[in-house]
Design a protein around this motif. Structure first.
Motif, PDB file in Angstrom:
ATOM      1  N   PHE A  24      16.838   8.124   2.550  1.00  0.00           N
ATOM      2  CA  PHE A  24      15.605   8.273   3.172  1.00  0.00           C
ATOM      3  C   PHE A  24      15.560   7.730   4.403  1.00  0.00           C
ATOM      4  CE2 PHE A  24      13.563   9.024  -0.864  1.00  0.00           C
ATOM      5  CZ  PHE A  24      12.701  10.429  -0.745  1.00  0.00           C
ATOM      6  N   ASN A  26      13.973   7.573   8.645  1.00  0.00           N
ATOM      7  CA  ASN A  26      12.744   7.649   9.422  1.00  0.00           C
ATOM      8  C   ASN A  26      12.940   8.383  10.374  1.00  0.00           C
ATOM      9  OD1 ASN A  26      10.581   7.555  10.909  1.00  0.00           O
ATOM     10  ND2 ASN A  26      10.011   5.608  10.734  1.00  0.00           N
ATOM     11  N   ARG A  43       9.877   5.768  -3.085  1.00  0.00           N
ATOM     12  CA  ARG A  43       9.848   7.130  -2.332  1.00  0.00           C
ATOM     13  C   ARG A  43      10.499   8.113  -3.225  1.00  0.00           C
ATOM     14  NH1 ARG A  43      11.331   6.972   3.748  1.00  0.00           N
ATOM     15  NH2 ARG A  43      10.090   9.133   3.645  1.00  0.00           N
ATOM     16  N   ARG A  60      10.207  16.733  -0.282  1.00  0.00           N
ATOM     17  CA  ARG A  60      10.716  15.585   0.320  1.00  0.00           C
ATOM     18  C   ARG A  60      10.103  15.828   1.615  1.00  0.00           C
ATOM     19  NH1 ARG A  60      14.449  12.605  -1.510  1.00  0.00           N
ATOM     20  NH2 ARG A  60      15.722  13.678  -3.144  1.00  0.00           N
ATOM     21  N   GLU A  64       7.746  12.636   3.326  1.00  0.00           N
ATOM     22  CA  GLU A  64       8.415  12.251   4.640  1.00  0.00           C
ATOM     23  C   GLU A  64       7.014  12.314   5.666  1.00  0.00           C
ATOM     24  OE1 GLU A  64      11.561  12.613   8.122  1.00  0.00           O
ATOM     25  OE2 GLU A  64      12.079  13.508   6.004  1.00  0.00           O
TER      26      GLU A  64
END
Length: 106
Positions: A24, A26, A43, A60, A64
């Motif tokens: 993951f 950002n 997450r 996902r 996010e």
């Protein structure tokens, strides 16, 4: 203080490194101060909860988006809970619709 439903963390798998940030990222490159409190393991677990009947990629993306938009860890959890509840409700309604209403015995 906000309480998080216990079902949200049922079957949470622990990893050798629970603080690993893993795949993951950002997308914006910007990180909020609370982001470091959320492990990759958590997450991944949230994606699994959201996924239910969605495609993994869609789940996902939803996770996010919530991760990016939330202003705190508690808000992030609330957002995930809301989405999971909505998905479950829609699934129940869809199943009920497919069944054609209540079963009648004559």
């Amino acid at each position: 203080m906000t309480t998080v439903p216990s079902w949200l963390f049922q079957n949470l798998k622990s990893t050798a490194d629970p603080f690993h940030r893993g795949p993951f990222t950002n997308g914006s490159g910007f990180s909020k101060h609370w982001h470091n409190q959320i492990t990759t393991c958590i997450r991944e677990h949230m994606v699994e909860k959201i996924k239910g009947h969605l495609m993994e990629e869609e789940a996902r993306k939803m996770e996010e988006k919530m991760f990016e938009e939330a202003h705190s860890r508690a808000e992030y959890y609330r957002m995930v809970v809301r989405v999971v509840k909505r998905i479950r409700r829609e699934k129940r309604q869809e199943e009920k619709k497919m069944m054609g209403g209540p079963i009648r015995y004559y």
